[in-house]
Design an enzyme around this catalytic site. Sequence first.
Site, PDB file in Angstrom:
ATOM      1  N   GLY A  31       0.792  -1.227   0.000  1.00 58.75           N
ATOM      2  CA  GLY A  31       0.000   0.000   0.000  1.00 58.75           C
ATOM      3  C   GLY A  31       0.818   1.268   0.000  1.00 58.75           C
ATOM      4  O   GLY A  31       0.284   2.350   0.254  1.00 58.75           O
ATOM      5  N   ASP A  49      -9.131   0.376 -16.053  1.00 60.18           N
ATOM      6  CA  ASP A  49      -9.224   0.933 -14.703  1.00 60.18           C
ATOM      7  C   ASP A  49      -8.383   2.197 -14.559  1.00 60.18           C
ATOM      8  O   ASP A  49      -8.427   2.850 -13.510  1.00 60.18           O
ATOM      9  CB  ASP A  49      -8.798  -0.102 -13.656  1.00 60.18           C
ATOM     10  CG  ASP A  49      -7.379  -0.608 -13.877  1.00 60.18           C
ATOM     11  OD1 ASP A  49      -7.139  -1.200 -14.944  1.00 60.18           O
ATOM     12  OD2 ASP A  49      -6.516  -0.417 -13.003  1.00 60.18           O
ATOM     13  N   ARG A  57      -3.332  13.660  -5.129  1.00 62.07           N
ATOM     14  CA  ARG A  57      -3.622  14.182  -6.464  1.00 62.07           C
ATOM     15  C   ARG A  57      -4.984  14.865  -6.467  1.00 62.07           C
ATOM     16  O   ARG A  57      -5.913  14.454  -5.765  1.00 62.07           O
ATOM     17  CB  ARG A  57      -3.575  13.086  -7.524  1.00 62.07           C
ATOM     18  CG  ARG A  57      -4.673  12.069  -7.437  1.00 62.07           C
ATOM     19  CD  ARG A  57      -4.789  11.250  -8.722  1.00 62.07           C
ATOM     20  NE  ARG A  57      -3.662  10.384  -8.968  1.00 62.07           N
ATOM     21  CZ  ARG A  57      -3.658   9.076  -8.699  1.00 62.07           C
ATOM     22  NH1 ARG A  57      -4.718   8.522  -8.147  1.00 62.07           N
ATOM     23  NH2 ARG A  57      -2.613   8.341  -8.977  1.00 62.07           N
TER      24      ARG A  57
END
Length: 453
Positions: A127, A253, A180
Amino acid sequence: MPIFPQAYRPEAKLLELGDGFFDPVAPADFLETRTRFRNDRAAAQIGVDTLTEDEWTRHFGRFEPLPGTLPRPFALRYHGHQFRSYNPDLGDGRGFTFAQMRDDRGRLMDLGTKGSGQTPWSRAGDGRLTLKGGMREILATEMLEALNVPTSRTLSLIETGEELQRGDEPSPTRSAVLVRLNHSHVRIGSFQRLAYHRDEAGLRKLVGYTLRNLYDEDSDDPVRLLDLVVGRTARLAARYMAAGFVHGVLNSDNINVTGESFDYGPWRFAPTWDPAFTAAYFDHQGLYAFGRQPEAIHWDVMQLAVALRQIAESDPLVAALDQFGPRYQPEVTQAILWRLGVRPRDPDTDRDLVQATERALRTSGVGIDRFFFDAFGGELPGTYAEPWAEVRAALGGYEPRKDRSHPYWSGEPCSMLIDEVEAIWAPIDEHDDWSLLNAKVVAIREMGEALAQ
């Protein structure tokens, strides 16, 4: 509690979708939070530029909720085709959406992360994000914004003090968390997941959410949504080409429904107009090569049409999808004329100029950035001989859209090839020296000012 300016307009529209679309998650508890990049230009557009350094790290490194928006982070659920193979085990595996707000244009924006810790979709991953990966995303987003490509923007990069093991770069390597700013994290794969589960109610809900909140249309018509996505993604593909950019991983995706580029992994800018140039070392078949990007994006949009087939008739979906090519052609013409710095004339003449330019670039081997720098405003230097005669003649009838008085034009073209990316990283890695990165961001923004309308 920080004092936010009037420009801060929080939203929580994501909650309208309900629990079936995301999973509540907790951010990682990092060893440290040290700000390495703070994009106050982008922050001002959403009203968070007045945050102090401590507030910045609390909200964008520790993910203390911003007032008035989402109460906690959410990992989004989605599926997708990865190199044309369907994968139902996707979802936000090292990121989440943790805030929404309006920007200075009134658009609904998401704040999302990369490297913020494990989620139910991490699939044995840690992660985390490497600091080098975060630096590369800064360079990609800054460069694309300057070159007029619809893109997410890197709002923040914070070093987090962990040592990461990676197989594709020297390890251990430094860690970071990136934030972002995106006009939506809803992907084509978000619709594919619902279709996979035959969740027609969910598909209709997501169509309505997207049209209302991302396109400002009071509609729940899936055909209308596909039509809009076709237009936006055709524009994206065209501007990739004019920028000489290769995303590298154009899986379904990684294509969002607003046609805004995001999620930069093995990206590169092509040195020359080589249609076979690839960015990802694992793209052995060249599926996402420079010249195949319009095809790849069209294929991804086709998967959206397939998903929407569960709630709409085939014929109007096919008709909308078939408009990708007719929309792409004028978009790529417009994008290349923009880089040439000339005003459009008429469709046939403009198309002839663009085709001549592409032929000359492909056969001459002249650098993409070098050519567009030299030709900006519509005049080719005398050093451009064969095979540039056709381009020179065609340019003779065009008016410049902007002059070359900006100081940028007195120097050298601003490029972002892989050798320079590595050169910018080296002093960060070896001496914690960020001066080259900071100077490059200044140079990119100067180029953006010189190119802008």
